[in-house]
Design an enzyme around this catalytic site. Structure first.
Site, PDB file in Angstrom:
ATOM      1  N   LYS A 111      45.617  40.073  45.044  1.00  0.00           N
ATOM      2  CA  LYS A 111      45.621  39.902  43.580  1.00  0.00           C
ATOM      3  C   LYS A 111      46.707  40.756  42.927  1.00  0.00           C
ATOM      4  O   LYS A 111      47.276  40.375  41.928  1.00  0.00           O
ATOM      5  CB  LYS A 111      44.259  40.332  42.982  1.00  0.00           C
ATOM      6  CG  LYS A 111      43.130  39.374  43.295  1.00  0.00           C
ATOM      7  CD  LYS A 111      41.879  39.728  42.527  1.00  0.00           C
ATOM      8  CE  LYS A 111      41.157  40.948  43.067  1.00  0.00           C
ATOM      9  NZ  LYS A 111      40.584  40.816  44.404  1.00  0.00           N
ATOM     10  N   THR A 171      54.737  34.038  49.345  1.00  0.00           N
ATOM     11  CA  THR A 171      55.254  34.006  50.714  1.00  0.00           C
ATOM     12  C   THR A 171      55.786  35.346  51.221  1.00  0.00           C
ATOM     13  O   THR A 171      56.342  35.408  52.312  1.00  0.00           O
ATOM     14  CB  THR A 171      56.380  32.947  50.828  1.00  0.00           C
ATOM     15  OG1 THR A 171      57.361  33.239  49.832  1.00  0.00           O
ATOM     16  CG2 THR A 171      55.848  31.543  50.634  1.00  0.00           C
ATOM     17  N   ARG A 195      40.041  51.475  55.562  1.00  0.00           N
ATOM     18  CA  ARG A 195      39.319  50.824  56.664  1.00  0.00           C
ATOM     19  C   ARG A 195      40.064  49.578  57.143  1.00  0.00           C
ATOM     20  O   ARG A 195      40.688  48.870  56.366  1.00  0.00           O
ATOM     21  CB  ARG A 195      37.926  50.382  56.198  1.00  0.00           C
ATOM     22  CG  ARG A 195      36.967  51.522  56.034  1.00  0.00           C
ATOM     23  CD  ARG A 195      35.620  51.034  55.577  1.00  0.00           C
ATOM     24  NE  ARG A 195      35.651  50.552  54.212  1.00  0.00           N
ATOM     25  CZ  ARG A 195      34.591  50.062  53.568  1.00  0.00           C
ATOM     26  NH1 ARG A 195      33.440  49.947  54.187  1.00  0.00           N
ATOM     27  NH2 ARG A 195      34.676  49.667  52.319  1.00  0.00           N
ATOM     28  N   ASP A 216      40.581  41.778  48.224  1.00  0.00           N
ATOM     29  CA  ASP A 216      41.829  42.015  48.976  1.00  0.00           C
ATOM     30  C   ASP A 216      42.628  40.738  49.207  1.00  0.00           C
ATOM     31  O   ASP A 216      43.298  40.590  50.220  1.00  0.00           O
ATOM     32  CB  ASP A 216      41.538  42.671  50.347  1.00  0.00           C
ATOM     33  CG  ASP A 216      40.640  43.879  50.214  1.00  0.00           C
ATOM     34  OD1 ASP A 216      40.922  44.707  49.346  1.00  0.00           O
ATOM     35  OD2 ASP A 216      39.655  43.978  50.976  1.00  0.00           O
ATOM     36  N   GLN A 224      37.550  42.854  43.269  1.00  0.00           N
ATOM     37  CA  GLN A 224      36.764  42.314  44.393  1.00  0.00           C
ATOM     38  C   GLN A 224      36.909  40.780  44.455  1.00  0.00           C
ATOM     39  O   GLN A 224      37.935  40.280  44.053  1.00  0.00           O
ATOM     40  CB  GLN A 224      35.297  42.749  44.316  1.00  0.00           C
ATOM     41  CG  GLN A 224      35.086  44.244  44.531  1.00  0.00           C
ATOM     42  CD  GLN A 224      35.145  45.043  43.250  1.00  0.00           C
ATOM     43  OE1 GLN A 224      34.593  44.657  42.258  1.00  0.00           O
ATOM     44  NE2 GLN A 224      35.812  46.175  43.283  1.00  0.00           N
ATOM     45  N   GLY A 242      41.275  48.536  44.452  1.00  0.00           N
ATOM     46  CA  GLY A 242      42.497  49.286  44.699  1.00  0.00           C
ATOM     47  C   GLY A 242      43.647  48.348  44.939  1.00  0.00           C
ATOM     48  O   GLY A 242      43.498  47.383  45.677  1.00  0.00           O
ATOM     49  N   HIS A 243      44.747  48.580  44.250  1.00  0.00           N
ATOM     50  CA  HIS A 243      45.929  47.844  44.648  1.00  0.00           C
ATOM     51  C   HIS A 243      47.193  48.637  44.393  1.00  0.00           C
ATOM     52  O   HIS A 243      47.213  49.575  43.613  1.00  0.00           O
ATOM     53  CB  HIS A 243      45.974  46.437  44.059  1.00  0.00           C
ATOM     54  CG  HIS A 243      45.883  46.392  42.589  1.00  0.00           C
ATOM     55  ND1 HIS A 243      44.797  45.879  41.930  1.00  0.00           N
ATOM     56  CD2 HIS A 243      46.742  46.803  41.663  1.00  0.00           C
ATOM     57  CE1 HIS A 243      44.997  45.990  40.652  1.00  0.00           C
ATOM     58  NE2 HIS A 243      46.165  46.539  40.450  1.00  0.00           N
TER      59      HIS A 243
HETATM   60  P1  IMP Z   1      30.727  48.970  46.513  1.00  0.00           P
HETATM   61  O1  IMP Z   1      31.433  48.091  45.524  1.00  0.00           O
HETATM   62  O2  IMP Z   1      31.415  50.289  46.744  1.00  0.00           O
HETATM   63  O3  IMP Z   1      29.267  49.127  46.198  1.00  0.00           O
HETATM   64  O4  IMP Z   1      30.778  48.232  47.951  1.00  0.00           O
HETATM   65  C1  IMP Z   1      30.052  47.047  48.207  1.00  0.00           C
HETATM   66  C2  IMP Z   1      30.851  46.099  49.094  1.00  0.00           C
HETATM   67  O5  IMP Z   1      31.989  45.618  48.382  1.00  0.00           O
HETATM   68  C3  IMP Z   1      31.404  46.737  50.364  1.00  0.00           C
HETATM   69  O6  IMP Z   1      31.378  45.751  51.398  1.00  0.00           O
HETATM   70  C4  IMP Z   1      32.837  47.073  50.014  1.00  0.00           C
HETATM   71  O7  IMP Z   1      33.670  47.125  51.157  1.00  0.00           O
HETATM   72  C5  IMP Z   1      33.171  45.884  49.133  1.00  0.00           C
HETATM   73  N1  IMP Z   1      34.251  46.174  48.168  1.00  0.00           N
HETATM   74  C6  IMP Z   1      34.159  46.898  47.040  1.00  0.00           C
HETATM   75  N2  IMP Z   1      35.339  46.917  46.386  1.00  0.00           N
HETATM   76  C7  IMP Z   1      36.176  46.171  47.102  1.00  0.00           C
HETATM   77  C8  IMP Z   1      37.560  45.774  46.914  1.00  0.00           C
HETATM   78  O8  IMP Z   1      38.231  46.092  45.921  1.00  0.00           O
HETATM   79  N3  IMP Z   1      38.082  44.963  47.883  1.00  0.00           N
HETATM   80  C9  IMP Z   1      37.349  44.541  48.938  1.00  0.00           C
HETATM   81  N4  IMP Z   1      36.081  44.878  49.154  1.00  0.00           N
HETATM   82  C10 IMP Z   1      35.497  45.683  48.236  1.00  0.00           C
END
Ligand code: IMP
Length: 430
Positions: A16, A414, A303, A13, A224, A40-41
C-alpha cells in the site's frame, strides 16, 4: 471530484505504501481512520527513506493536511517519537499540518503490557499480534473505559477514569502474574505528555466537512487488510478494527457518501504475518522463493512473512465485503521466472466445492484450495510501464485474475519505484 479510500485486500503488507504515496501526491488531505502503530510502511522520496507507522503518508509532503481520525488508536508516546524521527529528516510537522481527532482512543503502556502478557499465556494458540496494545485499547473503547485524547485536557475526569481502567487491567495483569501498573505513575506520565500532544487535537469531523465543501481531495489511508478485519477476516486471527472502506466514514466522522472510490491493494501472490489460516500457503521451495524475491519481512516487527499463491476466492470476497471498485496489483515482477503459477479459484470442503471463504475456524483451517495453473514467463516485468511491455503470459495472468475477483485491475505496480506503475484509471477522476 471523488475522494479515494485505499484498503488492503489480503492480510496487509500488500504494498500500500507505494500506491498511497503516489495518490497522496495528488490529494490535499490524507486521513488514517483505523489501526494504530501496528501498521508500518517505508516511503522513499527523492532518495530519502521515511518509516511511518501512525502518521498518514501525506505528512512527508509539504502543503498536505494529515489527519488521524477517531477510529485510530493513538499511542501518544509513539506518535511524538515518530514526529521527532521525521523532523530529524527535515520534515516539518506542526499542529497546522497534523490534526488528531480529540475523540480518538489512546493506547497507554498498560495496553502493551496486557497484549504481551495475554499472547504469552495463549502459548501455541497465540494470535501473533504486534504487541503494541492495539487489541486491549480497542477493547477499552467498546467497554467505555478508554482514555481519549480530549480527556488529557480534562483533569476533572482523568483521575477517575485512570482508576477505573486500572481496576480492570490490574486484575488481568495479576491473573497473568505480570507486574501491576500504579495509577499515580500513569497519571504522572499522562500529565507530562498532555501539553506536548494536545496542540495537535482537533475537531476532525468538522475540519473534514469544511475541506470537503471546499472541493479538496481526501485520501483515506487504510492499514492492514480485509482478511485481518475484525468482522470479515480470519477471526480470531485478526486485528481489532474494521479494515474495510466502510470504516473510513465512521473512523473519520464523515458520511458513507464521502468515501468515494475504493481502491483495493493486493499482491500478485499472497503473504501473511502472524498466526492463522492461509489456504494457499507454500511451506516449500516455492514459498521460500517468493519470500526471498519479494523481500517479505515485516516493517514493524521484522518477522518473516508466510508466502503462497494468489487466492482469488479471498480477494473476490474482499472486493464484495469492502465495496472495492478497482484493484492495484503489486509485485508482479516477483513472479518473473516461475515456470508455472497457480491461482486458487475455489475450495474443497467436506466433499463440497465452496466459492467463498467460510467463517468457521475449523473450516477456515481445513479447506483445500482448488488451483488453476498458468504458464509462467521468463522475461522480466520489472519496471514495465505499459501493458505493451508485459509478456503475453503475464497479461493473461492479470486478465484472468480480474475475471475471477470480479473487479478491474486499475493499477499495476512492477517495482518499488514510484514511476514503475501501469495506470489504467485514475481513482480521483471517478
Ligand atoms: P495486532 O493488530 O497487533 O493486534 O495484531 C493482530 C494481527 O494483525 C497479527 O496477525 C498481526 O501480525 C497482524 N497485523 C497487524 N498490523 C499489521 C500490518 O500492518 N500488516 C500486516 N499484518 C498486521
Amino acid at each position: 471530484m471523488a475522494n479515494v479510500a485505499v484498503v488492503g485486500a489480503q492480510w496487509g503488507d500488500e504494498g500500500k505504501g507505494k500506491i498511497v504515496d503516489w495518490l497522496s501526491s495528488r490529494a490535499d488531505v490524507v486521513v488514517r481512520f483505523q489501526g494504530g502503530h501496528n501498521a508500518g510502511h517505508t516511503l522513499v522520496i527523492n532518495g530519502v527513506e521515511y518509516k511511518l507507522s501512525l502518521l498518514p503518508s501525506g505528512v512527508v509532503r509539504p502543503g498536505k493536511l494529515s489527519v488521524i481520525g477517531n477510529g485510530v488508536v493513538v499511542d501518544p508516546w509513539a506518535l511524538l517519537k515518530e514526529i521527532e524521527a521525521i523532523r530529524s529528516k527535515g520534515v516539518e510537522v506542526t499542529p497546522e499540518t497534523l490534526v488528531v481527532a480529540e475523540n480518538a482512543t489512546l493506547i497507554l503502556p498498560v495496553h502493551g503490557a496486557v497484549d504481551r502478557a495475554r499472547e504469552e499465556a495463549r502459548g501455541a494458540s497465540k494470535i501473533g499480534t504486534t504487541g503494541r496494545g492495539i487489541g486491549p485499547a480497542y477493547e477499552d473503547k467498546v467497554a467505555r473505559r478508554a482514555i481519549r485524547l480530549c480527556d488529557l485536557a480534562d483533569p476533572a475526569v482523568l483521575d477517575g477514569k485512570v482508576e477505573q481502567m486500572l481496576f480492570h487491567h490490574n486484575a488481568l495483569l495479576r491473573g497473568f502474574g505480570a507486574p501491576e501498573i500504579e495509577a499515580a505513575d500513569l497519571l504522572a506520565q499522562l500529565r507530562e505528555i498532555a501539553p506536548r500532544i494536545l496542540p495537535y487535537a482537533g475537531v476532525v469531523w468538522d475540519r473534514l466537512d469544511a475541506l470537503r465543501r471546499q472541493g479538496k481531495r481526501i485520501l483515506f489511508e487504510g492499514a492492514q487488510g480485509t482478511m485481518l478485519d475484525v468482522d470479515h477476516g480470519t477471526y480470531p486471527f485478526v486485528t481489532s478494527s474494521n479494515t474495510v472502506a466502510g470504516n473510513a466514514a465512521t473512523g473519520s466522522g464523515m458520511g458513507p457518501g464521502a468515501v468515494g472510490h475504493v481502491l483495493g491493494i493486493c499482491k500478485a501472490y499472497t503473504t501473511r504475518v502472524g498466526s492463522g489460516p492461509f489456504p494457499t500457503e507454500q511451506v516449500n521451495d516455492i514459498g521460500e522463493l517468493l519470500g526471498a524475491r519479494g523481500k517479505e519481512f515485516g516493517v514493524v516487527t521484522g518477522r518473516k512473512r508466510r508466502c503462497g499463491w494468489f487466492d482469488a476466492v479471498m480477494v473476490r470476497q474482499a472486493v464484495k465485503v469492502g465495496g472495492i471498485n478497482g484493484i492495484a496489483l503489486t509485485k508482479l515482477d516477483v513472479l518473473d521466472g516461475f515456470a508455472e503459477l497457480k491461482v486458487c479459484t475455489g475450495y474443497r470442503h467436506e466433499g463440497r466445492v465452496l466459492n467463498h471463504y467460510p467463517a468457521g475456524q475449523t473450516a477456515q483451517a481445513s479447506v483445500e484450495p482448488i488451483y488453476e495453473t498458468f504458464e509462467g514467463w521468463s522475461e522480466s516485468t520489472r519496471g514495465a510501464r505499459s501493458w505493451a511491455d508485459l509478456p503475453a503470459t503475464a497479461v493473461k495472468y492479470v486478465r484472468r485474475i480480474e475475471e475471477l475477483i470480479e473487479a478491474p485491475v486499475t493499477l499495476l505496480s512492477t517495482s518499488p519505484e514510484r514511476d514503475d506503475t501501469i495506470l489504467m484509471h485514475d481513482p480521483f477522476e471517478d
